[in-house]
Design an enzyme around this catalytic site. Structure first.
Site, PDB file in Angstrom:
ATOM      1  N   GLU A 211      13.716  -0.006 -15.429  1.00 29.66           N
ATOM      2  CA  GLU A 211      12.538  -0.857 -15.237  1.00 29.66           C
ATOM      3  C   GLU A 211      11.650  -0.872 -16.484  1.00 29.66           C
ATOM      4  OE1 GLU A 211      10.481  -0.565 -11.415  1.00 29.66           O
ATOM      5  OE2 GLU A 211       8.579  -0.503 -12.514  1.00 29.66           O
TER       6      GLU A 211
ATOM      7  N   HIS B  87      10.018  -8.749 -10.863  1.00 30.94           N
ATOM      8  CA  HIS B  87       9.132  -8.306  -9.791  1.00 30.94           C
ATOM      9  C   HIS B  87       8.157  -9.459  -9.536  1.00 30.94           C
ATOM     10  CE1 HIS B  87       9.623  -3.707 -10.652  1.00 30.94           C
ATOM     11  NE2 HIS B  87      10.720  -4.378 -10.977  1.00 30.94           N
TER      12      HIS B  87
ATOM     13  N   ASP C 240      -0.979  -4.340  -5.441  1.00 23.33           N
ATOM     14  CA  ASP C 240      -2.242  -3.619  -5.201  1.00 23.33           C
ATOM     15  C   ASP C 240      -3.403  -4.567  -5.375  1.00 23.33           C
ATOM     16  OD1 ASP C 240      -1.272  -1.025  -4.653  1.00 23.33           O
ATOM     17  OD2 ASP C 240      -0.753  -0.826  -6.785  1.00 23.33           O
TER      18      ASP C 240
ATOM     19  N   ALA D 284       4.292  -7.704   1.709  1.00 28.38           N
ATOM     20  CA  ALA D 284       5.595  -8.037   1.118  1.00 28.38           C
ATOM     21  C   ALA D 284       6.517  -8.735   2.118  1.00 28.38           C
ATOM     22  CB  ALA D 284       6.252  -6.767   0.590  1.00 28.38           C
TER      23      ALA D 284
ATOM     24  N   TYR E  93       8.533   4.083   0.092  1.00 28.86           N
ATOM     25  CA  TYR E  93       7.708   5.230  -0.315  1.00 28.86           C
ATOM     26  C   TYR E  93       8.136   6.513   0.389  1.00 28.86           C
ATOM     27  CZ  TYR E  93       5.213   1.325  -2.132  1.00 28.86           C
ATOM     28  OH  TYR E  93       4.927   0.182  -2.828  1.00 28.86           O
TER      29      TYR E  93
ATOM     30  N   GLN F 246       9.349   4.347  -4.654  1.00 29.63           N
ATOM     31  CA  GLN F 246       8.308   4.780  -5.576  1.00 29.63           C
ATOM     32  C   GLN F 246       8.811   6.058  -6.254  1.00 29.63           C
ATOM     33  OE1 GLN F 246       6.100   4.390  -7.627  1.00 29.63           O
ATOM     34  NE2 GLN F 246       4.357   3.786  -6.357  1.00 29.63           N
TER      35      GLN F 246
ATOM     36  N   LYS G 192      10.401   3.046 -22.877  1.00 26.40           N
ATOM     37  CA  LYS G 192      10.903   3.935 -23.924  1.00 26.40           C
ATOM     38  C   LYS G 192      12.339   4.313 -23.566  1.00 26.40           C
ATOM     39  CE  LYS G 192       6.644   5.818 -25.647  1.00 26.40           C
ATOM     40  NZ  LYS G 192       5.770   4.855 -25.018  1.00 26.40           N
TER      41      LYS G 192
HETATM   42  P1  FAD Z   1       3.866  -3.846   1.425  1.00 30.61           P
HETATM   43  O1  FAD Z   1       5.274  -3.710   1.883  1.00 30.61           O
HETATM   44  O2  FAD Z   1       3.142  -5.093   1.773  1.00 30.61           O
HETATM   45  O3  FAD Z   1       3.071  -2.565   1.998  1.00 30.61           O
HETATM   46  C1  FAD Z   1       1.750  -2.271   1.563  1.00 30.61           C
HETATM   47  C2  FAD Z   1       1.019  -1.502   2.654  1.00 30.61           C
HETATM   48  O4  FAD Z   1       0.786  -2.332   3.770  1.00 30.61           O
HETATM   49  C3  FAD Z   1       1.754  -0.288   3.218  1.00 30.61           C
HETATM   50  O5  FAD Z   1       0.795   0.683   3.551  1.00 30.61           O
HETATM   51  C4  FAD Z   1       2.434  -0.824   4.477  1.00 30.61           C
HETATM   52  O6  FAD Z   1       2.610   0.188   5.453  1.00 30.61           O
HETATM   53  C5  FAD Z   1       1.432  -1.873   4.937  1.00 30.61           C
HETATM   54  N1  FAD Z   1       2.080  -3.042   5.545  1.00 30.61           N
HETATM   55  C6  FAD Z   1       3.213  -3.667   5.124  1.00 30.61           C
HETATM   56  N2  FAD Z   1       3.472  -4.758   5.877  1.00 30.61           N
HETATM   57  C7  FAD Z   1       2.469  -4.839   6.784  1.00 30.61           C
HETATM   58  C8  FAD Z   1       2.165  -5.761   7.814  1.00 30.61           C
HETATM   59  N3  FAD Z   1       2.948  -6.825   8.055  1.00 30.61           N
HETATM   60  N4  FAD Z   1       1.039  -5.529   8.565  1.00 30.61           N
HETATM   61  C9  FAD Z   1       0.237  -4.475   8.339  1.00 30.61           C
HETATM   62  N5  FAD Z   1       0.476  -3.551   7.349  1.00 30.61           N
HETATM   63  C10 FAD Z   1       1.577  -3.749   6.578  1.00 30.61           C
HETATM   64  N6  FAD Z   1       2.992  -3.370  -8.313  1.00 30.61           N
HETATM   65  C11 FAD Z   1       2.709  -4.423  -9.127  1.00 30.61           C
HETATM   66  O7  FAD Z   1       1.559  -4.900  -9.158  1.00 30.61           O
HETATM   67  N7  FAD Z   1       3.683  -4.983  -9.922  1.00 30.61           N
HETATM   68  C12 FAD Z   1       4.963  -4.521  -9.922  1.00 30.61           C
HETATM   69  O8  FAD Z   1       5.805  -5.048 -10.619  1.00 30.61           O
HETATM   70  C13 FAD Z   1       5.290  -3.410  -9.075  1.00 30.61           C
HETATM   71  N8  FAD Z   1       6.562  -2.933  -9.011  1.00 30.61           N
HETATM   72  C14 FAD Z   1       6.863  -1.926  -8.112  1.00 30.61           C
HETATM   73  C15 FAD Z   1       8.188  -1.499  -7.997  1.00 30.61           C
HETATM   74  C16 FAD Z   1       8.526  -0.484  -7.107  1.00 30.61           C
HETATM   75  C17 FAD Z   1       9.974  -0.052  -6.988  1.00 30.61           C
HETATM   76  C18 FAD Z   1       7.522   0.127  -6.302  1.00 30.61           C
HETATM   77  C19 FAD Z   1       7.870   1.238  -5.354  1.00 30.61           C
HETATM   78  C20 FAD Z   1       6.202  -0.301  -6.399  1.00 30.61           C
HETATM   79  C21 FAD Z   1       5.856  -1.339  -7.306  1.00 30.61           C
HETATM   80  N9  FAD Z   1       4.549  -1.811  -7.431  1.00 30.61           N
HETATM   81  C22 FAD Z   1       4.254  -2.851  -8.271  1.00 30.61           C
HETATM   82  C23 FAD Z   1       3.456  -1.191  -6.655  1.00 30.61           C
HETATM   83  C24 FAD Z   1       3.274  -1.896  -5.308  1.00 30.61           C
HETATM   84  O9  FAD Z   1       2.905  -3.245  -5.496  1.00 30.61           O
HETATM   85  C25 FAD Z   1       2.163  -1.152  -4.568  1.00 30.61           C
HETATM   86  O10 FAD Z   1       2.611   0.128  -4.221  1.00 30.61           O
HETATM   87  C26 FAD Z   1       1.574  -1.879  -3.383  1.00 30.61           C
HETATM   88  O11 FAD Z   1       0.446  -1.137  -2.932  1.00 30.61           O
HETATM   89  C27 FAD Z   1       2.500  -2.019  -2.188  1.00 30.61           C
HETATM   90  O12 FAD Z   1       3.508  -2.885  -2.417  1.00 30.61           O
HETATM   91  P2  FAD Z   1       4.635  -3.090  -1.285  1.00 30.61           P
HETATM   92  O13 FAD Z   1       5.535  -4.130  -1.794  1.00 30.61           O
HETATM   93  O14 FAD Z   1       5.193  -1.808  -0.876  1.00 30.61           O
HETATM   94  O15 FAD Z   1       3.704  -3.701  -0.135  1.00 30.61           O
END
Ligand code: FAD
Length: 289
Positions: free
Chosen positions: A21, A81, A113, A128, A148, A179, A275
């Protein structure tokens, strides 16, 4: 290549899928150095690379440009992403069209976030699973999602987080990347619980080698990842020595990877921090067995 096909193949051949990544650089000079890092890591023959999406959609154009260039000019399968934050459904559609026009077939669908004082644009998706189902309905991308092992920091508890994860999988996500985390016990426990609630797609561990004391603080703050006491003790011993800290980081990540692969992980996703040295060092150690 659709990345999910590669994971299916990995299950049949026992050949793990390795991916790297990167994030879009902030400066023009950063671009040159990013492409050099990608070229350098291409020698390790990764199955795919991915490029992050800036918080708040700030790197929309850069992410698209970089994945298309990596795939077309460097010849590696690249995944973009894409997060819900800061985009209307029309803007998401535009981005998907640009990716498809550039030959990109894989997207990591993320909630993202929320910046403080965030005002969502009209119709913006929150989670998501909403983004994943929108993409599935409007296009033919292979989709990844985030998960996570230590529970998402905003989730009230691990069970709720897992139920939410299942919604994302039901919305059409084909594989999950975790994560970063430092204790494989967290991964194995999480994977077991995910299987118990019917999540049956590949769950790929995300590994980030510790590079220096500053990066550890940043990483753990951003991700909420815990540092096991054994690792903490090793790091304390080398506190003010960056070279020695990196050696500890590489050694720890290598042991993590070995244990994961020995226990059937479908592959490893490396957070490279743009890196190449640490990731190369881990690969060399893995190859030596
Ligand atoms: P979600 O799946 O939407 O979950 C977020 C939170 O909401 C969780 O607490 C979940 O339990 C809750 N939730 C999910 N669906 C629902 C629902 N329908 N109703 C109520 N609650 C719900 N961030 C960036 O900005 N750019 C990136 O490129 C990026 N790449 C990443 C790559 C990886 C592999 C990982 C693990 C994280 C990455 N992140 C990135 C960080 C990520 O965007 C954050 O961790 C963010 O807070 C959650 O993203 P998520 O896709 O898991 O969200």
């Amino acid at each position: 290549m659709r990345i999910s096909d590669r994971y299916t193949q990995a299950a049949e051949t026992q050949l793990p899928v390795f991916s790297f990544e990167f994030f879009p650089p902030k400066t023009e000079t950063g671009f040159g150095s990013l492409y050099r890092t990608v070229q350098d890591l291409k020698l390790l023959d990764p199955d795919f690379v991915s490029v992050t999406w800036g918080a708040g959609g700030s790197t929309r154009r850069k992410t698209v440009e970089i994945v298309v260039r990596i795939q077309q000019e460097i010849g590696l399968t690249a995944m973009a992403h894409l997060s819900c934050i800061g985009s209307t459904p029309d803007q998401i559609t535009q981005t998907l069209d640009q990716l498809a026009a550039g030959g990109i077939e894989n997207v990591l669908a993320l909630g993202g976030d929320r910046p403080s004082e965030y005002e969502p644009p009209p119709g913006a998706f929150t989670y998501a699973n909403e983004l994943a189902s929108f993409i599935q309905t409007h296009s033919d991308f292979c989709l990844g999602g985030a998960c996570y092992p230590e529970t998402h920091p905003l989730a009230p508890d691990s069970e709720t987080d897992l139920r939410n994860l299942k919604r994302k999988v039901d919305a059409g996500v084909d594989f999950l990347i975790t994560q970063l985390y430092f204790d494989n016990a967290d991964f194995f426990a999480f994977e077991k619980k995910a299987r118990e609630i019917g999540i049956d797609i590949p769950i790929v561990p995300g590994i980030m080698p510790i590079l220096n004391a500053k990066s550890i603080r940043r990483m753990t703050l951003l991700s909420g990842a815990g540092i096991p006491s054994e690792l903490q003790a090793k790091l304390t011993e080398v506190e003010n020595d960056d070279m020695a800290t990196r050696a500890v980081g590489v050694e720890w990540a290598t042991l993590q990877c070995r244990e994961l692969l020995d226990n059937g992980a479908p592959g490893i996703h490396f957070y490279t921090l743009n890196k190449s040295t640490a990731t190369r060092a881990i690969f060399e150690k893995l190859r030596k067995g």
